[in-house]
Write a protein that holds these residues in place. Structure first.
Motif, PDB file in Angstrom:
ATOM      1  N   GLU A  25       0.829  -1.216   0.000  1.00  0.00           N
ATOM      2  CA  GLU A  25       0.000   0.000   0.000  1.00  0.00           C
ATOM      3  C   GLU A  25       0.857   1.258   0.000  1.00  0.00           C
ATOM      4  O   GLU A  25       0.634   2.186  -0.788  1.00  0.00           O
ATOM      5  CB  GLU A  25      -0.925   0.003   1.224  1.00  0.00           C
ATOM      6  CG  GLU A  25      -1.851   1.209   1.288  1.00  0.00           C
ATOM      7  CD  GLU A  25      -2.763   1.169   2.498  1.00  0.00           C
ATOM      8  OE1 GLU A  25      -3.526   2.141   2.696  1.00  0.00           O
ATOM      9  OE2 GLU A  25      -2.719   0.178   3.255  1.00  0.00           O
ATOM     10  N   THR A  26       1.880   1.293   0.855  1.00  0.00           N
ATOM     11  CA  THR A  26       2.740   2.472   0.942  1.00  0.00           C
ATOM     12  C   THR A  26       3.541   2.662  -0.340  1.00  0.00           C
ATOM     13  O   THR A  26       3.701   3.783  -0.824  1.00  0.00           O
ATOM     14  CB  THR A  26       3.706   2.346   2.135  1.00  0.00           C
ATOM     15  OG1 THR A  26       2.940   2.133   3.327  1.00  0.00           O
ATOM     16  CG2 THR A  26       4.534   3.618   2.296  1.00  0.00           C
ATOM     17  N   ARG A  27       4.035   1.564  -0.907  1.00  0.00           N
ATOM     18  CA  ARG A  27       4.795   1.669  -2.149  1.00  0.00           C
ATOM     19  C   ARG A  27       3.916   2.246  -3.261  1.00  0.00           C
ATOM     20  O   ARG A  27       4.379   3.058  -4.070  1.00  0.00           O
ATOM     21  CB  ARG A  27       5.325   0.306  -2.556  1.00  0.00           C
ATOM     22  CG  ARG A  27       6.096   0.351  -3.878  1.00  0.00           C
ATOM     23  CD  ARG A  27       6.786  -0.947  -4.179  1.00  0.00           C
ATOM     24  NE  ARG A  27       7.482  -0.883  -5.456  1.00  0.00           N
ATOM     25  CZ  ARG A  27       8.275  -1.840  -5.928  1.00  0.00           C
ATOM     26  NH1 ARG A  27       8.474  -2.922  -5.215  1.00  0.00           N
ATOM     27  NH2 ARG A  27       8.860  -1.706  -7.095  1.00  0.00           N
ATOM     28  N   GLY A  28       2.632   1.839  -3.283  1.00  0.00           N
ATOM     29  CA  GLY A  28       1.719   2.380  -4.288  1.00  0.00           C
ATOM     30  C   GLY A  28       1.563   3.882  -4.158  1.00  0.00           C
ATOM     31  O   GLY A  28       1.525   4.613  -5.156  1.00  0.00           O
ATOM     32  N   VAL A  29       1.496   4.354  -2.900  1.00  0.00           N
ATOM     33  CA  VAL A  29       1.359   5.792  -2.668  1.00  0.00           C
ATOM     34  C   VAL A  29       2.602   6.533  -3.145  1.00  0.00           C
ATOM     35  O   VAL A  29       2.523   7.589  -3.789  1.00  0.00           O
ATOM     36  CB  VAL A  29       1.115   6.073  -1.161  1.00  0.00           C
ATOM     37  CG1 VAL A  29       1.149   7.572  -0.886  1.00  0.00           C
ATOM     38  CG2 VAL A  29      -0.229   5.505  -0.727  1.00  0.00           C
ATOM     39  N   VAL A  30       3.794   5.982  -2.845  1.00  0.00           N
ATOM     40  CA  VAL A  30       5.050   6.633  -3.243  1.00  0.00           C
ATOM     41  C   VAL A  30       5.170   6.688  -4.759  1.00  0.00           C
ATOM     42  O   VAL A  30       5.528   7.728  -5.345  1.00  0.00           O
ATOM     43  CB  VAL A  30       6.257   5.883  -2.639  1.00  0.00           C
ATOM     44  CG1 VAL A  30       7.559   6.489  -3.155  1.00  0.00           C
ATOM     45  CG2 VAL A  30       6.206   5.937  -1.124  1.00  0.00           C
ATOM     46  N   GLU A  31       4.874   5.581  -5.432  1.00  0.00           N
ATOM     47  CA  GLU A  31       4.972   5.552  -6.888  1.00  0.00           C
ATOM     48  C   GLU A  31       3.967   6.513  -7.523  1.00  0.00           C
ATOM     49  O   GLU A  31       4.251   7.141  -8.543  1.00  0.00           O
ATOM     50  CB  GLU A  31       4.747   4.129  -7.394  1.00  0.00           C
ATOM     51  CG  GLU A  31       5.906   3.190  -7.029  1.00  0.00           C
ATOM     52  CD  GLU A  31       5.652   1.759  -7.452  1.00  0.00           C
ATOM     53  OE1 GLU A  31       4.457   1.408  -7.656  1.00  0.00           O
ATOM     54  OE2 GLU A  31       6.619   0.983  -7.567  1.00  0.00           O
ATOM     55  N   LYS A  32       2.793   6.646  -6.905  1.00  0.00           N
ATOM     56  CA  LYS A  32       1.790   7.592  -7.398  1.00  0.00           C
ATOM     57  C   LYS A  32       2.305   9.028  -7.276  1.00  0.00           C
ATOM     58  O   LYS A  32       2.150   9.851  -8.186  1.00  0.00           O
ATOM     59  CB  LYS A  32       0.485   7.436  -6.607  1.00  0.00           C
ATOM     60  CG  LYS A  32      -0.612   8.441  -6.973  1.00  0.00           C
ATOM     61  CD  LYS A  32      -1.856   8.154  -6.152  1.00  0.00           C
ATOM     62  CE  LYS A  32      -2.952   9.170  -6.449  1.00  0.00           C
ATOM     63  NZ  LYS A  32      -2.588  10.523  -6.015  1.00  0.00           N
ATOM     64  N   MET A  33       2.959   9.341  -6.136  1.00  0.00           N
ATOM     65  CA  MET A  33       3.519  10.672  -5.938  1.00  0.00           C
ATOM     66  C   MET A  33       4.590  10.969  -6.987  1.00  0.00           C
ATOM     67  O   MET A  33       4.650  12.086  -7.537  1.00  0.00           O
ATOM     68  CB  MET A  33       4.124  10.785  -4.531  1.00  0.00           C
ATOM     69  CG  MET A  33       3.098  10.774  -3.408  1.00  0.00           C
ATOM     70  SD  MET A  33       3.885  10.641  -1.789  1.00  0.00           S
ATOM     71  CE  MET A  33       4.896  12.110  -1.774  1.00  0.00           C
ATOM     72  N   MET A  34       5.429   9.979  -7.287  1.00  0.00           N
ATOM     73  CA  MET A  34       6.490  10.185  -8.272  1.00  0.00           C
ATOM     74  C   MET A  34       5.888  10.399  -9.669  1.00  0.00           C
ATOM     75  O   MET A  34       6.348  11.258 -10.426  1.00  0.00           O
ATOM     76  CB  MET A  34       7.426   8.977  -8.267  1.00  0.00           C
ATOM     77  CG  MET A  34       8.197   8.806  -6.961  1.00  0.00           C
ATOM     78  SD  MET A  34       9.059   7.213  -6.827  1.00  0.00           S
ATOM     79  CE  MET A  34      10.261   7.380  -8.128  1.00  0.00           C
ATOM     80  N   PHE A  35       4.838   9.627 -10.007  1.00  0.00           N
ATOM     81  CA  PHE A  35       4.169   9.801 -11.293  1.00  0.00           C
ATOM     82  C   PHE A  35       3.545  11.192 -11.398  1.00  0.00           C
ATOM     83  O   PHE A  35       3.678  11.885 -12.413  1.00  0.00           O
ATOM     84  CB  PHE A  35       3.098   8.721 -11.464  1.00  0.00           C
ATOM     85  CG  PHE A  35       2.222   8.922 -12.674  1.00  0.00           C
ATOM     86  CD1 PHE A  35       2.657   8.560 -13.935  1.00  0.00           C
ATOM     87  CD2 PHE A  35       0.964   9.496 -12.544  1.00  0.00           C
ATOM     88  CE1 PHE A  35       1.854   8.753 -15.054  1.00  0.00           C
ATOM     89  CE2 PHE A  35       0.152   9.697 -13.650  1.00  0.00           C
ATOM     90  CZ  PHE A  35       0.602   9.322 -14.912  1.00  0.00           C
ATOM     91  N   ASP A  36       2.858  11.616 -10.315  1.00  0.00           N
ATOM     92  CA  ASP A  36       2.196  12.928 -10.328  1.00  0.00           C
ATOM     93  C   ASP A  36       3.208  14.058 -10.476  1.00  0.00           C
ATOM     94  O   ASP A  36       2.945  15.064 -11.140  1.00  0.00           O
ATOM     95  CB  ASP A  36       1.376  13.116  -9.040  1.00  0.00           C
ATOM     96  CG  ASP A  36       0.131  12.241  -9.013  1.00  0.00           C
ATOM     97  OD1 ASP A  36      -0.249  11.739 -10.089  1.00  0.00           O
ATOM     98  OD2 ASP A  36      -0.460  12.058  -7.936  1.00  0.00           O
TER      99      ASP A  36
END
Length: 353
Positions: free
Chosen positions: A304-315
């Motif tokens: 779950e946390t990794r998904g949030v981090v990758e989403k932040m990097m994409f954004d």
């Protein structure tokens, strides 16, 4: 139905309504009254039962999730407390141990040169001579060296560049604002301290006067302020923090670093899903878009946390390119589907953000 599928639609409505949740509920039931037979197709008891079932279902789930979150937070607090107690015990034990005498690089080189000469003497008498140690080789000491070892030549300096390994460049706007590139630890340094960060923590390193011990220090870290100094002497570092901390989870100790005393402080961010652009208010900010998280660190995170981090990097990449973020893309897609499913509704005066 997948969870969060219509978040974009409801968020858009909530942004347009000034009355908050009460007005949002009123608009929803107004829609049911005008466009469905919710109130007339069955008795009031059946309609109320449907509403209460949905309320109880999500109310119970919210309580369960809150309890699970509290349990996780309590476990984290317990581990942090154990870590602090272990650090304190280790520091107390180290204060009672005999101190190791510190020597300069020149003295160390002379000692290693003497050892090399003795090894040559043993070789001359037929005894096997050992190779110089790795440390001796790093100082340029061989068996034929005299007591004044010659240090190796300095490595050539790399040319400065406005582009990092990830390909992100510092914009002209960032340069005009006085921003700087992050260091290898995704932080920065000043003449008094340096700092690095991960998503959840920061590490601050403050150089101390020679001979400083832990009991000589006056260290204060509140949720929005820090101070480091020696008791009875001028403060070394003080200021308001750029963002909030979990002050009760602060850990610090004094280390020896190549003959220097260094205060090392580990801080836990209050919001563990964001990068800091500075440690203290007023210092030069780093360009957070140039931060390069290590892949190994991402692999250590839960799913779950990794998904949030990758989403932040994409954004972040999307914003730099002037493109919509993942949330904006999802919201636009949901609105398009909703408009296609309800052609009878007039969206001509609607404002979408």
């Amino acid at each position: 139905m997948s969870e969060g599928r219509f978040d974009g639609v409801f968020l858009s409505l909530a942004q347009q309504l000034q009355g908050g949740i009460p007005e949002l509920m009123d608009v929803y039931f107004d829609f049911l009254r005008r466009k469905t037979d919710f109130f007339t197709g069955a008795s009031n008891e059946v309609a109320k039962d449907l509403v209460l079932k949905a309320f109880n279902k999500h109310g119970d789930r919210a309580k369960t999730e809150a309890a699970e979150k509290k349990k996780r937070d309590d476990e984290i607090s317990r581990k942090q407390k154990e870590k602090r107690e272990a650090e304190a015990a280790a520091q107390k034990a180290s204060e009672n141990q005999p101190r190791v005498m510190e020597i300069s690089d020149e003295e160390e080189a002379r000692i290693l040169a003497d050892q090399a000469k003795k090894a040559n003497a043993r070789a001359a008498t037929g005894a096997p001579a050992s190779e110089p140690s790795k440390r001796a080789r790093s100082l340029g000491v061989t068996a034929d060296s005299d007591s004044k070892a010659t240090p190796p030549p300095p490595a050539p300096e790399k040319e400065e560049s406005d582009e990092e390994e990830g390909g992100t460049k510092m914009s002209e706007e960032d340069k005009k604002a006085g921003k700087v590139k992050p260091n290898k630890g995704n932080g920065s340094q000043t003449d008094k301290y340096s700092w690095t960060q991960t998503l959840g923590e920061l590490e601050v390193r403050v150089t101390l006067p020679p001979g400083t011990r832990g009991r000589d220090l006056d260290v204060v870290f509140a949720s929005e302020h820090m101070k480091v100094g020696l008791k009875g002497k001028p403060v070394l570092v003080s200021g308001n923090l750029h963002k909030k901390l979990k002050a009760d989870e602060t850990l610090w100790n004094v280390e020896d670093n190549k003959g220097e005393k260094v205060l090392v402080v580990t801080l836990t961010k209050a919001n563990q899903m964001e990068w800091w652009s500075a440690l203290l208010v007023g210092e030069a900010e780093i360009v957070t878009q140039m931060i390069q998280p290590e892949n190994s660190k991402l692999e250590d995170l839960d799913h779950e946390t990794r998904g949030v981090v990758e989403k932040m990097m994409f954004d972040t990449r999307q914003k730099q390119a002037g493109l919509p973020t993942s949330d904006e893309m999802q919201k636009q897609e949901m609105l398009k589907k909703f408009m296609a499913q309800h052609p009878e509704m007039d969206f001509s005066n609607a404002k979408f953000s």
